[in-house]
Design a protein around this motif. Structure first.
Motif, PDB file in Angstrom:
ATOM      1  N   THR A 101     -11.958   1.534   9.026  1.00 24.16           N
ATOM      2  CA  THR A 101     -12.657   0.307   9.781  1.00 24.16           C
ATOM      3  C   THR A 101     -11.446  -0.245  10.669  1.00 24.16           C
ATOM      4  O   THR A 101     -11.849  -1.213  11.430  1.00 24.16           O
ATOM      5  N   THR A 102     -10.368   0.046  10.466  1.00 21.69           N
ATOM      6  CA  THR A 102      -9.238  -0.442  11.230  1.00 21.69           C
ATOM      7  C   THR A 102      -8.784   0.633  12.199  1.00 21.69           C
ATOM      8  O   THR A 102      -8.662   1.666  11.879  1.00 21.69           O
ATOM      9  N   ARG A 103      -8.446  -0.133  13.426  1.00 18.71           N
ATOM     10  CA  ARG A 103      -8.113   0.764  14.541  1.00 18.71           C
ATOM     11  C   ARG A 103      -6.553   1.277  14.259  1.00 18.71           C
ATOM     12  O   ARG A 103      -5.823   0.759  13.664  1.00 18.71           O
ATOM     13  N   PRO A 104      -6.582   2.804  14.521  1.00 18.81           N
ATOM     14  CA  PRO A 104      -5.430   3.501  14.068  1.00 18.81           C
ATOM     15  C   PRO A 104      -4.000   2.945  14.823  1.00 18.81           C
ATOM     16  O   PRO A 104      -2.886   2.991  14.211  1.00 18.81           O
ATOM     17  N   THR A 105      -4.337   2.355  15.991  1.00 21.07           N
ATOM     18  CA  THR A 105      -3.043   1.808  16.579  1.00 21.07           C
ATOM     19  C   THR A 105      -2.399   0.663  15.729  1.00 21.07           C
ATOM     20  O   THR A 105      -1.137   0.392  15.902  1.00 21.07           O
ATOM     21  N   LYS A 106      -3.404   0.066  15.159  1.00 18.39           N
ATOM     22  CA  LYS A 106      -2.747  -1.278  14.321  1.00 18.39           C
ATOM     23  C   LYS A 106      -1.677  -0.879  13.103  1.00 18.39           C
ATOM     24  O   LYS A 106      -1.108  -1.507  12.804  1.00 18.39           O
ATOM     25  N   LEU A 107      -2.173   0.560  12.723  1.00 25.49           N
ATOM     26  CA  LEU A 107      -1.489   1.043  11.589  1.00 25.49           C
ATOM     27  C   LEU A 107      -0.359   1.851  11.998  1.00 25.49           C
ATOM     28  O   LEU A 107       0.138   2.612  11.161  1.00 25.49           O
ATOM     29  N   GLY A 108       0.041   1.858  13.295  1.00 29.60           N
ATOM     30  CA  GLY A 108       1.066   2.468  13.802  1.00 29.60           C
ATOM     31  C   GLY A 108       0.788   3.954  13.851  1.00 29.60           C
ATOM     32  O   GLY A 108       1.877   4.956  13.677  1.00 29.60           O
ATOM     33  N   PRO A 110      -0.438   7.548  16.462  1.00 30.67           N
ATOM     34  CA  PRO A 110      -0.481   7.554  17.950  1.00 30.67           C
ATOM     35  C   PRO A 110      -1.831   7.750  18.329  1.00 30.67           C
ATOM     36  O   PRO A 110      -1.728   8.673  19.399  1.00 30.67           O
ATOM     37  N   PHE A 111      -2.835   7.604  17.831  1.00 28.89           N
ATOM     38  CA  PHE A 111      -4.265   7.877  18.262  1.00 28.89           C
ATOM     39  C   PHE A 111      -5.200   6.761  18.205  1.00 28.89           C
ATOM     40  O   PHE A 111      -4.728   5.682  17.787  1.00 28.89           O
ATOM     41  N   THR A 112      -6.287   6.851  18.735  1.00 35.15           N
ATOM     42  CA  THR A 112      -7.154   5.780  19.093  1.00 35.15           C
ATOM     43  C   THR A 112      -8.457   5.753  18.234  1.00 35.15           C
ATOM     44  O   THR A 112      -9.039   4.806  17.989  1.00 35.15           O
ATOM     45  N   ARG A 113      -8.799   6.947  17.567  1.00 36.65           N
ATOM     46  CA  ARG A 113     -10.081   6.907  16.787  1.00 36.65           C
ATOM     47  C   ARG A 113      -9.457   7.823  15.554  1.00 36.65           C
ATOM     48  O   ARG A 113      -8.884   8.715  15.505  1.00 36.65           O
ATOM     49  N   TRP A 114     -10.152   7.494  14.523  1.00 40.66           N
ATOM     50  CA  TRP A 114     -10.072   8.454  13.191  1.00 40.66           C
ATOM     51  C   TRP A 114     -10.940   9.524  13.162  1.00 40.66           C
ATOM     52  O   TRP A 114     -11.887   9.446  13.802  1.00 40.66           O
ATOM     53  N   SER A 115     -10.526  10.653  12.516  1.00 37.50           N
ATOM     54  CA  SER A 115     -11.425  11.747  12.088  1.00 37.50           C
ATOM     55  C   SER A 115     -11.131  11.927  10.823  1.00 37.50           C
ATOM     56  O   SER A 115     -10.443  11.210  10.131  1.00 37.50           O
ATOM     57  N   ILE A 116     -12.137  12.773  10.375  1.00 35.02           N
ATOM     58  CA  ILE A 116     -11.902  13.134   8.967  1.00 35.02           C
ATOM     59  C   ILE A 116     -10.394  13.443   8.334  1.00 35.02           C
ATOM     60  O   ILE A 116      -9.939  13.093   7.493  1.00 35.02           O
ATOM     61  N   ARG A 117     -10.058  14.415   9.181  1.00 31.46           N
ATOM     62  CA  ARG A 117      -8.941  15.162   8.872  1.00 31.46           C
ATOM     63  C   ARG A 117      -7.639  14.027   9.137  1.00 31.46           C
ATOM     64  O   ARG A 117      -6.867  14.192   8.017  1.00 31.46           O
ATOM     65  N   LYS A 118      -7.662  13.267   9.973  1.00 32.97           N
ATOM     66  CA  LYS A 118      -6.931  12.148   9.977  1.00 32.97           C
ATOM     67  C   LYS A 118      -6.510  11.277   8.973  1.00 32.97           C
ATOM     68  O   LYS A 118      -5.800  10.884   8.587  1.00 32.97           O
ATOM     69  N   LEU A 119      -8.008  10.950   8.429  1.00 32.02           N
ATOM     70  CA  LEU A 119      -8.079   9.899   7.334  1.00 32.02           C
ATOM     71  C   LEU A 119      -7.668  10.719   6.084  1.00 32.02           C
ATOM     72  O   LEU A 119      -7.077  10.106   5.241  1.00 32.02           O
ATOM     73  N   ALA A 120      -8.087  11.797   5.816  1.00 30.28           N
ATOM     74  CA  ALA A 120      -7.624  12.562   4.607  1.00 30.28           C
ATOM     75  C   ALA A 120      -6.253  12.671   4.595  1.00 30.28           C
ATOM     76  O   ALA A 120      -5.592  12.823   3.452  1.00 30.28           O
ATOM     77  N   ALA A 121      -5.504  12.917   5.668  1.00 29.76           N
ATOM     78  CA  ALA A 121      -3.785  12.967   5.738  1.00 29.76           C
ATOM     79  C   ALA A 121      -3.349  11.609   5.404  1.00 29.76           C
ATOM     80  O   ALA A 121      -2.630  11.522   4.727  1.00 29.76           O
TER      81      ALA A 121
END
Length: 121
Positions: A101-108, A110-121
């Motif tokens: 629920t947090t924007r990826p850019t706030k967590l450093g 380099p992308f604007t939306r989460w995907s399942i793969r990105k969250l899993a990583a």
């Protein structure tokens, strides 16, 4: 030849409760069918006839009757298995939800939306 399977004699309370479940029909389908099986057996019907009426296997009818004879009305409630154990602890789940629920850019990232793969990583 084996003795036909029949439900034991119902108490007044049991009979009223079973009739109430069948009349109302607003309960779960499992409870309704099991109540129908028990009432039909108490009415003198044999297992093959009951199985045809409730569209169940004869073994299911026999098992329901035997369980009622053992534990009473508690046999109406389904015993669902617990299933596979959870892989995430409640704390891990909270972390994943907070991250998703947090924007990826706030967590450093380099992308604007989460995907399942990105969250899993």
């Amino acid at each position: 030849m084996a003795e036909p399977v029949r439900v034991r004699r119902l108490t007044d309370h049991e009979g009223q409760k079973l009739e109430q479940i069948v009349r109302r029909g607003s309960t779960s389908s499992v409870r309704y069918r099991r109540a129908m099986m028990l009432l039909a057996s108490a009415g003198g019907n044999r297992v093959p006839v009951i199985a045809k009426v409730v569209r169940a296997d004869e073994d299911t009818v026999r098992d329901t009757i035997h369980r009622f004879d053992e534990i009473g009305l508690a046999c109406l409630d389904p015993r669902w298995a617990g299933g596979r154990p959870r892989l995430l602890s409640p704390d891990d789940e909270d972390f994943v939800v907070q991250t998703a629920t947090t924007r990826p850019t706030k967590l450093g990232q380099p992308f604007t939306r989460w995907s399942i793969r990105k969250l899993a990583a």
